[in-house]
Scaffold this motif. Structure first.
Motif, mmCIF file in Angstrom:
data_model
loop_
_atom_site.group_PDB
_atom_site.id
_atom_site.type_symbol
_atom_site.label_atom_id
_atom_site.label_comp_id
_atom_site.label_asym_id
_atom_site.label_seq_id
_atom_site.Cartn_x
_atom_site.Cartn_y
_atom_site.Cartn_z
ATOM 1 N N ASP A 131 0.815 -1.854 0.090
ATOM 2 C CA ASP A 131 0.312 -0.022 0.025
ATOM 3 C C ASP A 131 0.864 1.119 0.243
ATOM 4 O O ASP A 131 0.207 2.018 -0.822
ATOM 5 C CB ASP A 131 -0.833 0.391 1.010
ATOM 6 N N HIS A 132 2.131 1.725 0.550
ATOM 7 C CA HIS A 132 2.727 2.130 0.615
ATOM 8 C C HIS A 132 3.499 2.941 -0.394
ATOM 9 O O HIS A 132 3.819 4.006 -0.727
ATOM 10 C CB HIS A 132 3.692 2.020 1.713
ATOM 11 N N LEU A 133 4.220 1.206 -1.449
ATOM 12 C CA LEU A 133 4.778 1.533 -2.044
ATOM 13 C C LEU A 133 3.783 2.117 -3.246
ATOM 14 O O LEU A 133 4.336 2.621 -4.519
ATOM 15 C CB LEU A 133 5.145 0.606 -2.975
ATOM 16 N N MET A 134 2.077 1.876 -3.265
ATOM 17 C CA MET A 134 1.299 2.210 -4.188
ATOM 18 C C MET A 134 1.025 3.633 -4.738
ATOM 19 O O MET A 134 1.089 3.912 -4.917
ATOM 20 C CB MET A 134 -0.096 1.627 -4.441
ATOM 21 N N ASN B 226 -7.135 0.688 -10.240
ATOM 22 C CA ASN B 226 -6.162 0.808 -11.548
ATOM 23 C C ASN B 226 -5.179 0.518 -11.254
ATOM 24 O O ASN B 226 -3.685 0.242 -12.296
ATOM 25 C CB ASN B 226 -6.220 2.608 -12.248
ATOM 26 N N GLU B 227 -4.548 -0.007 -9.738
ATOM 27 C CA GLU B 227 -3.036 -1.269 -9.627
ATOM 28 C C GLU B 227 -3.544 -1.722 -9.954
ATOM 29 O O GLU B 227 -4.104 -2.539 -8.787
ATOM 30 C CB GLU B 227 -3.493 -0.614 -8.316
ATOM 31 N N CYS C 183 4.330 4.853 -6.117
ATOM 32 C CA CYS C 183 4.133 5.599 -7.586
ATOM 33 C C CYS C 183 2.413 6.148 -7.763
ATOM 34 O O CYS C 183 3.349 7.026 -8.709
ATOM 35 C CB CYS C 183 3.413 4.100 -7.832
ATOM 36 N N ASN C 184 1.441 6.321 -6.494
ATOM 37 C CA ASN C 184 0.745 7.409 -7.378
ATOM 38 C C ASN C 184 1.797 9.040 -6.771
ATOM 39 O O ASN C 184 1.371 10.041 -8.175
ATOM 40 C CB ASN C 184 -0.347 7.364 -6.520
ATOM 41 N N LEU D 133 2.849 0.752 -12.093
ATOM 42 C CA LEU D 133 3.657 -0.165 -11.973
ATOM 43 C C LEU D 133 3.054 -1.144 -12.155
ATOM 44 O O LEU D 133 2.349 -1.424 -12.099
ATOM 45 C CB LEU D 133 3.625 -0.578 -10.209
ATOM 46 N N ARG D 134 3.870 -1.710 -13.998
ATOM 47 C CA ARG D 134 3.147 -2.719 -14.201
ATOM 48 C C ARG D 134 3.683 -4.154 -13.295
ATOM 49 O O ARG D 134 4.776 -4.166 -12.929
ATOM 50 C CB ARG D 134 4.510 -3.012 -16.012
ATOM 51 N N CYS D 135 2.408 -5.416 -13.556
ATOM 52 C CA CYS D 135 2.958 -6.312 -13.182
ATOM 53 C C CYS D 135 3.539 -7.648 -14.349
ATOM 54 O O CYS D 135 3.027 -8.955 -13.199
ATOM 55 C CB CYS D 135 1.501 -6.916 -11.706
#
Length: 425
Positions: free
Chosen positions: A290-293, A380-381, A296-297, A303-305
């Motif tokens: 959640d922190h990473l996202m 969108n993640e 990124c925002n 971030l591509r998965c």
């Protein structure tokens, strides 16, 4: 820089009341003396003596009232903040106006700072975005500042051409008072990039001649006419580190919050080197993904998965991270370090600190949040629907970064503050 000023209004009222009682007593004493003796020449002299005593007492009381109600001796030096663009001056001006009296600035005045925040709360409650772009009490027009005058100011913050300071305050021309100017200093490149961002410009680093490159730099700069070396000929001019402008008064702090490289804590407070006082560090912990996202925002990156090698995926993760150098495991060797749940920082954590910190006499409530990130759409993640990418990213973050390792160890342990705190009214 900050000198002691007027005591609380309650104290002032008490002093005036005592003074009035004493003065009434003095007049009563004179009346009793006058009536208790026979009207002779001697008694007339006694009465005049009493009036003289009353007059002396009145003068003394005036001095007592002045000393206790109007405060300490007024400053003999004015302080000026040369608000350079993109150096945090808006926040600094607003913070000082909220904390101290007689602050006058283009971004706020002490006398109505409380009411200004109350209006901001109403706007926020109405769904409006609170910014500092509109003219008003949080952004005061120079003409309004001139009309108001600076006679009731100890600290003046202004974002204006440098000649303002020289013309208005140079050579002690403002009521014979000296002025000391304070100038915020920031890394030239970091400052330039902030100015480019404010102007919505991207600085190209290649494919330009020197002349074109320098012209591009000039097109980014903002408000550099607010300082001129000639100011050194008219004032005492001092500088301060842009990064430390909100922490200068640490000697008067019980709680220090900072977003800076971890070494700051070790250098300034480690091993009780700050006046022999121990420090306990509190670290907010958040789910790594959640922190990473959120990071990124903030950086406007998706971030591509899938479709990436592990190396490419991890590089994409690293490109999102922000400020993880603010924590290092070495802090554990110098401080008691505790963690708290990011989701409970405004409930359990604040309740914990409420038992430690002194409450303010007047509090503007509720506090209006200053937005620092754009609205995020988790739908969108892709990582939330890709178990492999989720697990890979989480393992990578915990293995590489001290911050996530610490949170993984601390959360749920006896060192988690929010685990052991019960919310009270």
């Amino acid at each position: 820089m900050a000198e002691e000023h007027a005591p609380s209004s309650v104290h002032g009222i008490a002093v005036r009341l005592l003074a009035a009682i004493a003065l009434f007593g003095a007049y009563a004493l004179g009346w009793v003396r006058a009536m208790a003796v026979r009207p002779t020449a001697t008694s007339s002299i006694d009465f005049k003596q009493t009036l003289n005593e009353i007059s002396e007492m009145t003068g003394l009381l005036d001095k007592v009232i002045d000393a206790n109600v109007t405060g300490a001796t007024p400053l003999t030096t004015l302080y000026g903040h040369v608000h350079m663009a993109k150096t945090g001056g808006t926040s600094l001006n607003g913070l000082l106006a909220n904390k101290f009296e007689r602050v006058c600035g283009a971004k706020g005045y002490s006398y109505d700072a409380y009411a200004d925040n109350e209006r901001a709360k109403k706007d926020k409650g109405a769904g409006k975005r609170v910014t500092g772009f509109e003219w008003g009490r949080s952004r005061v027009k120079p003409a309004v500042m001139e009309m108001t005058g600076y006679e009731n100011c100890d600290y003046i913050s202004h974002e204006i051409d440098w000649s303002f300071w020289k013309t208005k305050f140079g050579e002690k021309r403002f009521h014979g008072m000296a002025m000391e100017l304070h100038v915020p200093c920031r890394s030239p490149i970091d400052h330039l990039m902030s100015q480019c961002k404010h102007q919505h410009k991207a600085l190209r680093c290649a494919g330009l001649s020197d002349e074109q490159f320098f012209r591009a730099i000039d097109s980014c700069t903002l408000g550099l006419n607010r300082f001129h070396s000639d100011l050194l000929n008219h004032f005492t001019v001092k500088c301060f580190d842009f990064r430390q402008q909100f922490t200068k008064l640490r000697e008067n702090c019980d709680y220090v919050s900072h977003e800076i490289d971890w070494s700051f804590w070790k250098t300034k407070f480690g091993k009780k080197r700050f006046h022999g006082v121990a420090m306990e560090l509190h670290v907010p912990c958040r789910s790594p993904i959640d922190h990473l996202m959120s990071q990124c925002n903030y950086r406007h990156k998706a971030l591509r998965c899938a479709g990436l090698s592990d190396e490419q995926f991890f590089r994409a993760i690293d490109s999102c991270t922000l400020g993880l150098n603010r924590f290092h495991s070495d802090l554990l060797n110098h401080f008691t370090v505790k963690c708290f749940d990011f989701r409970q920082q405004f409930t359990k954590y604040i309740d914990h600190m409420a038992r430690i910190l002194q409450r303010r006499r007047f509090e503007s409530t509720p506090y209006i949040k200053r937005e620092t990130n754009d609205t995020r759409n988790k739908a969108n993640e892709c990582i939330w629907n890709n178990e492999e990418a989720y697990a890979k990213a989480e393992a990578y973050l915990i293995s590489k970064y001290d911050y996530y390792q610490f949170c993984d160890m601390c959360m749920g342990s006896v060192d988690e503050i929010t685990k052991n705190t019960t919310i009270t009214d």
